[in-house]
Design an enzyme around this catalytic site. Structure first.
Site, PDB file in Angstrom:
ATOM      1  N   ARG A   1     -88.475 105.684 -35.085  1.00 42.08           N
ATOM      2  CA  ARG A   1     -88.807 104.401 -34.453  1.00 42.08           C
ATOM      3  C   ARG A   1     -88.228 104.297 -33.046  1.00 42.08           C
ATOM      4  O   ARG A   1     -88.922 103.855 -32.120  1.00 42.08           O
ATOM      5  CB  ARG A   1     -88.302 103.235 -35.307  1.00 42.08           C
TER       6      ARG A   1
ATOM      7  N   ASN B   1     -90.287 100.478 -40.329  1.00 43.36           N
ATOM      8  CA  ASN B   1     -90.321 101.269 -41.549  1.00 43.36           C
ATOM      9  C   ASN B   1     -91.014 100.474 -42.640  1.00 43.36           C
ATOM     10  O   ASN B   1     -90.866  99.250 -42.708  1.00 43.36           O
ATOM     11  CB  ASN B   1     -88.907 101.607 -42.028  1.00 43.36           C
TER      12      ASN B   1
END
Length: 92
Positions: free
Chosen positions: A20, A38
């Site tokens: 990320r 996520n």
């Protein structure tokens, strides 16, 4: 250049490997806004808005990901452009 919005679902070893954060850096470098998070099923989901060329650069990066990750598959779907975001953010 045409503005677009896409949703990406990335599967593989993509959680716990700074996926990320690395995606945020790549998105900012390409002037793409949106978010990444996520999912409980171990995938990573991202929504991106920007011009087509920049979006495609980010998509190509997600096919590889950062070091220590392993991308098995990505699903890309087009959505209606909303000009909804001013930054790219990591959601928790």
């Amino acid at each position: 250049m045409k503005q677009q919005r896409i949703r990406i679902l990335v599967s593989g070893r993509v959680q716990g490997v700074f996926f990320r954060q690395a995606l945020k850096v790549v998105a900012k470098k390409n002037n793409v806004s949106g978010w990444v998070r996520n999912l409980k099923d171990r995938r990573v989901e991202a929504v991106l808005e920007g011009d087509s060329k920049s979006i495609n650069s980010v998509i190509e990066w997600t096919r590889i990901g950062p070091a220590n990750s392993r991308v098995d598959d990505i699903e890309v779907s087009n959505e209606e452009f909303k000009n909804e975001f001013s930054i790219f953010d990591v959601l928790y």
